[in-house]
Design an enzyme around this catalytic site. Structure first.
Site, short mmCIF file in Angstrom:
data_model
loop_
_atom_site.label_atom_id
_atom_site.label_comp_id
_atom_site.label_asym_id
_atom_site.label_seq_id
_atom_site.Cartn_x
_atom_site.Cartn_y
_atom_site.Cartn_z
N SER A 140 0.86 -1.19 0.00
CA SER A 140 0.00 0.00 0.00
C SER A 140 0.89 1.24 0.00
O SER A 140 1.73 1.38 -0.89
CB SER A 140 -0.95 -0.03 1.20
N THR A 141 0.76 2.12 0.97
CA THR A 141 1.49 3.39 0.99
C THR A 141 3.00 3.17 0.87
O THR A 141 3.59 2.44 1.65
CB THR A 141 1.20 4.14 2.30
N MET B 294 -0.15 1.36 5.12
CA MET B 294 -0.96 1.63 6.30
C MET B 294 -2.02 0.56 6.46
O MET B 294 -2.57 0.07 5.47
CB MET B 294 -1.63 3.01 6.14
N ASP C 233 -4.39 -4.88 6.22
CA ASP C 233 -4.65 -5.76 5.09
C ASP C 233 -3.42 -6.64 4.84
O ASP C 233 -2.30 -6.14 4.80
CB ASP C 233 -4.97 -4.92 3.84
N HIS D 51 -2.55 -1.27 -3.42
CA HIS D 51 -3.70 -0.38 -3.25
C HIS D 51 -3.53 0.83 -4.16
O HIS D 51 -2.62 1.64 -3.97
CB HIS D 51 -3.82 0.08 -1.80
#
Length: 345
Positions: A162-163, A283, A286, A189
């Site tokens: 993600s991030t 973050m 998940d 993501h």
């Protein structure tokens, strides 16, 4: 209290973004109309996070990111139009050191941005908590030929991020030798307008054939699928070393779609050959349930370490499950992945 520098060449957009952030309790310490002003104001105000427009006069967002990261590194979130050009520019800015991005819902001047205020604030706060110095990753220090070896048959590699993830995903695929013959599934993501461009970028930098997933796609060794934005990617079939995926728009998991957990759990349910799972910077939680599922079938699980993660949420939560077999810096992950599939007979 999070301190923000807002950078956009549109006075209207600067006002809208500032109002959204301040209404949520964040402090906008300054505004800049172009990249050159942004570089100066970062030095003057030392903000916790910068929201950075892409297209601006005098110095654009990409140039500003590079200058800021060279002299006064701070977490930067790109504000990008939902266009092909916007996606390409955003990915380039992230290569220069930007941590994450937020897609303007209706173009450069988004009159409806206020309708997405909660998501914008959440992304800004997430980026503000990141480590911008963790974004520089070197690829190609070793040639893929240096990593040649004898590997087990029909391995699958599933990556979740993600991030801060795009740069790390790219570094893994760029350095992964074709001889390992992985079937690669990537869940990053990212909105659907960006995943196609991300796949194209990866395809140009990897020995693997990389594409954005389509419903019903089948892949074999040496191929990789990037989960399409706004769709969960589910492994629906596996036979003779080839896997099939379907795309579905069932409810978001952990408020995201695609979700890492959905893909990893489907891998665990479907694939009976060797599986390696890797959870990267990001973050949230998940991926935690996903690595538990991979571990339960005897798969190998690796996580990016805290020092090289922009945000240690996803790998940190995975490690807490007790199912992670190894924790590694970003530039050591490829070798760690290959070690999980070496033929030691």
């Amino acid at each position: 209290m999070t301190r923000v520098l807002v950078v956009d060449d549109s006075h209207f957009m600067r006002t809208v973004i500032t109002d959204i952030l301040e209404d949520a309790g964040l402090t906008v310490v300054a505004q800049a109309a172009n990249g050159r002003e942004a570089v100066e104001l970062v030095a003057d105000h030392d903000p916790d996070v910068v929201t950075m427009d892409v297209e601006m006069p005098e110095m654009n967002g990409i140039e500003a990111v590079e200058a800021i990261m060279d002299h006064d590194p701070v977490p930067i979130m790109m504000l990008s139009a939902l266009t092909t050009d916007g996606a390409d520019a955003t990915l380039e800015a992230m290569e220069k050191g930007a941590v994450d991005f937020f897609a303007k819902p209706s173009g450069t001047i988004s009159t409806d941005l206020s309708a997405h205020a909660e998501a914008l604030v959440r992304t800004v706060e997430s980026v503000a908590q990141s480590d911008p110095t963790a974004q520089t990753i070197s690829t190609g220090q070793r040639s893929t030929a240096d990593r040649e070896g004898t590997y087990v048959d029909h391995p699958t590699l599933v990556i979740g991020a993600s991030t801060g993830g795009p740069n790390v995903v790219e570094s893994i695929l760029a350095d992964l030798p074709r001889s390992a013959d992985f079937r690669v599934l990537v869940v990053q993501h990212m909105p659907d307008q960006f995943t196609g461009r991300f796949a194209k970028r990866l395809d140009g930098r990897s020995a693997y054939d990389v594409r954005e997933a389509s419903d019903g796609d089948r892949i074999g060794g040496g191929e990789a699928l990037i989960a399409k934005g706004d769709y969960h990617m589910v492994v629906s079939g596996y036979s003779s070393g080839r896997l099939r995926v379907r795309l579905e728009q069932s409810a978001p998991v952990h408020s995201v779609r695609p979700a890492i957990d959905v893909t990893m759990e489907s891998v665990a349910e479907t694939i009976d050959d060797p599986v390696t799972a890797v959870v990267l910077t990001g973050m949230g939680s998940d991926g935690a349930a996903g690595v538990e599922a991979i571990d339960a079938i005897g798969g190998q699980v690796l996580a990016q370490d805290e020092e090289t993660s922009a945000v240690f949420g996803i790998p940190g939560r995975a490690i807490e499950t007790g199912c992670v077999d190894g924790v590694h810096p970003a530039d050591e992950l490829v070798d760690a992945v290959l070690d999980t599939i070496r033929d030691r007979t």
